[in-house]
Design a protein around this motif. Structure first.
Motif, mmCIF file in Angstrom:
data_model
loop_
_atom_site.group_PDB
_atom_site.id
_atom_site.type_symbol
_atom_site.label_atom_id
_atom_site.label_comp_id
_atom_site.label_asym_id
_atom_site.label_seq_id
_atom_site.Cartn_x
_atom_site.Cartn_y
_atom_site.Cartn_z
ATOM 1 N N ASN A 1 5.647 -4.623 -5.134
ATOM 2 C CA ASN A 1 5.795 -3.178 -5.358
ATOM 3 C C ASN A 1 4.997 -2.645 -6.534
ATOM 4 O OD1 ASN A 1 6.646 -0.524 -4.936
ATOM 5 N ND2 ASN A 1 8.395 -0.760 -6.314
ATOM 6 N N GLU A 2 3.696 -2.775 -6.447
ATOM 7 C CA GLU A 2 2.862 -2.083 -7.431
ATOM 8 C C GLU A 2 2.879 -0.589 -7.165
ATOM 9 O OE1 GLU A 2 -0.646 -0.259 -9.272
ATOM 10 O OE2 GLU A 2 -0.025 -0.272 -7.188
ATOM 11 N N GLU A 3 2.941 -0.222 -5.873
ATOM 12 C CA GLU A 3 2.700 1.187 -5.533
ATOM 13 C C GLU A 3 3.818 2.136 -5.943
ATOM 14 O OE1 GLU A 3 -0.001 2.347 -4.885
ATOM 15 O OE2 GLU A 3 -1.247 0.954 -3.764
ATOM 16 N N GLY A 4 5.056 1.682 -5.882
ATOM 17 C CA GLY A 4 6.147 2.572 -6.291
ATOM 18 C C GLY A 4 6.459 3.661 -5.290
ATOM 19 N N CYS B 1 3.175 12.933 -14.066
ATOM 20 C CA CYS B 1 2.240 13.499 -15.056
ATOM 21 C C CYS B 1 1.638 12.355 -15.863
ATOM 22 C CB CYS B 1 2.955 14.455 -16.005
ATOM 23 S SG CYS B 1 3.646 15.886 -15.177
ATOM 24 N N ARG B 2 0.352 12.467 -16.166
ATOM 25 C CA ARG B 2 -0.309 11.352 -16.852
ATOM 26 C C ARG B 2 -1.306 11.826 -17.904
ATOM 27 N NH1 ARG B 2 -1.048 6.699 -12.197
ATOM 28 N NH2 ARG B 2 0.535 7.532 -10.796
ATOM 29 N N SER B 3 -1.456 11.011 -18.933
ATOM 30 C CA SER B 3 -2.519 11.209 -19.919
ATOM 31 C C SER B 3 -2.733 9.883 -20.634
ATOM 32 C CB SER B 3 -2.129 12.288 -20.936
ATOM 33 O OG SER B 3 -3.057 12.277 -21.995
ATOM 34 N N GLY C 1 -7.273 5.752 -14.512
ATOM 35 C CA GLY C 1 -6.385 6.873 -14.219
ATOM 36 C C GLY C 1 -5.101 6.393 -13.560
ATOM 37 N N ALA C 2 -5.204 5.297 -12.819
ATOM 38 C CA ALA C 2 -4.052 4.739 -12.099
ATOM 39 C C ALA C 2 -3.312 3.748 -12.977
ATOM 40 C CB ALA C 2 -4.526 4.044 -10.826
ATOM 41 N N GLY C 3 -2.057 3.495 -12.602
ATOM 42 C CA GLY C 3 -1.311 2.424 -13.244
ATOM 43 C C GLY C 3 -1.635 1.103 -12.563
ATOM 44 N N HIS C 4 -1.503 0.015 -13.303
ATOM 45 C CA HIS C 4 -1.769 -1.310 -12.746
ATOM 46 C C HIS C 4 -0.816 -2.317 -13.383
ATOM 47 C CE1 HIS C 4 -5.427 0.066 -10.806
ATOM 48 N NE2 HIS C 4 -5.757 0.670 -11.929
ATOM 49 N N THR D 1 0.833 -1.204 0.000
ATOM 50 C CA THR D 1 0.000 0.000 0.000
ATOM 51 C C THR D 1 0.872 1.259 0.000
ATOM 52 O OG1 THR D 1 -0.148 0.503 2.373
ATOM 53 C CG2 THR D 1 -1.621 -1.229 1.550
ATOM 54 N N GLN D 2 0.205 2.372 -0.186
ATOM 55 C CA GLN D 2 0.835 3.681 -0.027
ATOM 56 C C GLN D 2 1.105 3.924 1.466
ATOM 57 O OE1 GLN D 2 1.708 6.103 -2.307
ATOM 58 N NE2 GLN D 2 1.265 4.663 -3.972
ATOM 59 N N PRO D 3 1.929 4.922 1.812
ATOM 60 C CA PRO D 3 2.184 5.211 3.237
ATOM 61 C C PRO D 3 0.896 5.536 3.995
ATOM 62 C CG PRO D 3 3.731 6.417 1.843
ATOM 63 C CD PRO D 3 2.750 5.764 0.921
ATOM 64 N N SER E 1 -8.940 7.476 -3.178
ATOM 65 C CA SER E 1 -7.988 6.378 -3.030
ATOM 66 C C SER E 1 -6.621 6.979 -2.710
ATOM 67 C CB SER E 1 -7.933 5.549 -4.307
ATOM 68 O OG SER E 1 -7.083 4.434 -4.140
ATOM 69 N N HIS E 2 -5.647 6.131 -2.382
ATOM 70 C CA HIS E 2 -4.351 6.605 -1.861
ATOM 71 C C HIS E 2 -4.627 7.517 -0.667
ATOM 72 C CE1 HIS E 2 -1.615 5.612 -5.558
ATOM 73 N NE2 HIS E 2 -2.307 4.584 -5.104
ATOM 74 N N ASN E 3 -5.499 7.053 0.185
ATOM 75 C CA ASN E 3 -5.949 7.808 1.348
ATOM 76 C C ASN E 3 -6.492 6.785 2.343
ATOM 77 O OD1 ASN E 3 -7.837 9.331 3.106
ATOM 78 N ND2 ASN E 3 -7.394 11.022 1.720
ATOM 79 N N LEU F 1 4.351 9.607 -16.749
ATOM 80 C CA LEU F 1 5.708 10.173 -16.787
ATOM 81 C C LEU F 1 6.125 10.426 -15.351
ATOM 82 C CD1 LEU F 1 4.954 12.890 -19.494
ATOM 83 C CD2 LEU F 1 6.396 10.882 -19.868
ATOM 84 N N TRP F 2 7.231 9.820 -14.925
ATOM 85 C CA TRP F 2 7.753 10.090 -13.579
ATOM 86 C C TRP F 2 9.104 10.785 -13.709
ATOM 87 C CZ3 TRP F 2 7.093 5.751 -9.319
ATOM 88 C CH2 TRP F 2 5.744 5.741 -8.910
ATOM 89 N N TYR F 3 9.242 11.882 -12.965
ATOM 90 C CA TYR F 3 10.485 12.654 -12.990
ATOM 91 C C TYR F 3 11.079 12.746 -11.594
ATOM 92 C CZ TYR F 3 8.396 14.600 -17.292
ATOM 93 O OH TYR F 3 7.812 14.768 -18.517
HETATM 94 C C1 GLV Z 1 -0.274 3.273 -8.601
HETATM 95 O O1 GLV Z 1 -0.934 3.206 -7.600
HETATM 96 C C2 GLV Z 1 -0.268 4.466 -9.427
HETATM 97 O O2 GLV Z 1 0.513 5.381 -9.120
HETATM 98 O O3 GLV Z 1 -1.089 4.571 -10.345
#
Ligand code: GLV
Ligand code: MN
Ligand code: MN
Length: 416
Positions: free
Chosen positions: A131-134, A291-293, A359-362, A90-92, A385-387, A218-220
């Motif tokens: 490590n799905e969450e990253g 950033c995502r699209s 919207g999320a990565g999987h 999970t996320q923190p 989510s992430h909450n 995109l992760w920077y």
């Molecule tokens: C994974 O939870 C993501 O960042 O989409």
């Protein structure tokens, strides 16, 4: 639909109990879960999952990046299995459902098939991806990315967390560096159930999201180098303030993402001032940007516009800014036939549904690059989510698990 009548249902109470039982591993005071990948709480949930898989008669193995596989035999063992599952990290400040629902629903599918005495034609294999969450180690979905060949296992093993601990060390510390090479377990296809993590299904009163696409990511990693100096005696016009620079960058990113909207988003989720002090002008800041699209051309435009804006801000403020692209995940287009299958199953089971972009990565977004994959979404409360407040209803989770089960049966076939 499979030959199995749609009145075969998963055990809703049992699924709900497992979600709440595993939520104890890393439970937070606010009702959420903090279970960072490969930490002590992750070990607890992994041990629980391994025991549950073995008790369900699955043949369990762990790969070199810690992903867990539980194989249920089919009639024809010459064929690779249909995979199903998600993640248990999970996320923190995460919730009880992100990833957990898909992994425990996969277990529930196995338990239901066992109880009903149903043998599938080809095997099925349930998975907990590492490590799905990253959040602790970048990138997100790193184990499935290595599985599909985007990174070597060695590359991922050498990634470090903020404390300098490598993935290899973290795996060893919880005893989950498996002997099986990444990619050994083959799949015919993969299906993942997940909460939507956004507001659309709830707003439209739909029970099932038939996921046809996923946003690219995109992760920077960014770094700003200004100049530390006295907060009292340095005139405003002489400052090279790294935090003021970051503030402008954040606002520029927000403006650029909005301009490319409605389907573009941008977030600065981490920022660390080096040697912070109330009366020192910040001289160095490390930050991350996400950033995502769903449109690759918009991803490229986001990247170009951000770099241009940052160059202008840095020059004007006389600071150095570096922006390294550490991960680029192209948009996902899920297998059209599989999307149809999920849609047909949802309809046949009588659930309201609509097609939806994730919207999320999987992990399924990675898997879809080498095999047909599909995803099923269910609503989550207020789209949050992430909450720690993340929530979903038992009825929706049950509906999603039923769609998962009948999709898997449609793909794996029922032995006659
Ligand atoms: C994974 O939870 C993501 O960042 O989409
Ligand atoms: Mn997830
Ligand atoms: Mn997540």
């Amino acid at each position: 639909m499979s030959k199995i009548a749609s009145n075969l249902q998963i055990d809703s109470a049992r699924l709900w109990d497992t979600i709440h039982e595993t939520a104890k591993f890393g439970a937070t005071a606010k009702g959420g879960v903090r279970r960072l990948t490969l930490g002590p709480e992750d070990k607890q949930v992994r041990d629980w999952f391994r025991n549950a898989c073995e008790a369900a008669g699955l043949d369990v193995h762990v790969d070199a990046l810690g992903s867990m596989f539980g194989l249920r035999k089919g009639r024809d063992m010459t064929k690779p299995p249909v995979g199903l599952g998600s993640h248990l990290d999970t996320q923190p400040t995460g919730g009880k459902f992100d990833g957990v629902l898909g992994t425990l629903a996969a277990l529930e599918v196995v338990r239901t098939l066992n109880d009903a005495g149903i043998e599938t034609e080809i095997p099925i294999c349930i998975v907990n991806w590492t490590n799905e969450e990253g959040s602790r180690f970048a990138p997100a979905m790193m184990a499935s990315a290595a599985y599909v060949g985007d990174f070597t296992t060695e590359n991922i093993l050498s990634r470090r967390d903020a404390e300098g601990v490598t993935v290899a060390e973290a795996l060893d510390s919880i005893g989950y560096r498996g002997a099986v090479a990444v990619g050994t377990q083959k799949f015919a296809s993969f299906v993942e159930l997940h909460i939507e993590q956004g507001p659309i299904l709830e707003a439209e009163g739909k029970t099932i999201g038939v996921v046809d696409s996923g946003q690219g990511v995109l992760w920077y990693d960014g770094k700003i180098t200004g100049f530390e100096s006295h907060a009292g005696s340095t005139p405003m016009r002489l400052r090279r303030d790294a935090l003021a620079t970051l503030s402008e960058i954040v606002l520029a990113m927000e403006r650029i993402a909005t301009t490319h909207g409605p389907n573009a988003v941008g977030t600065v989720g981490e920022a660390v001032i080096a040697n912070p002090s109330r009366n020192v002008i910040p001289g160095e800041i490390a930050f991350t940007m996400d950033c995502r699209s769903a449109d690759a051309a918009i991803m490229d435009a986001l990247d170009a516009d951000l770099r241009a804006a940052i160059a202008e801000i840095a020059a004007r403020r006389k600071v150095d800014v570096t922006l390294d692209l550490v991960w680029r995940k192209p948009p996902t287009h899920f297998d059209a036939k599989f999307v149809d299958t999920v849609e047909n199953v949802a309809g046949a089971l009588g659930y309201s549904h609509r097609r939806i972009t994730s919207g999320a990565g999987h992990d399924s977004c990675n898997l879809n690059t080498i095999m047909p994959a599909a995803m099923v979404f269910v609503p989550c409360k207020d789209g949050v989510s992430h909450n720690e407040l993340e929530d979903a209803t038992q009825a929706d989770c049950t509906a999603g698990a039923n769609v998962l089960m009948h999709t898997v049966l449609a793909l794996a076939g029922v032995a006659s």
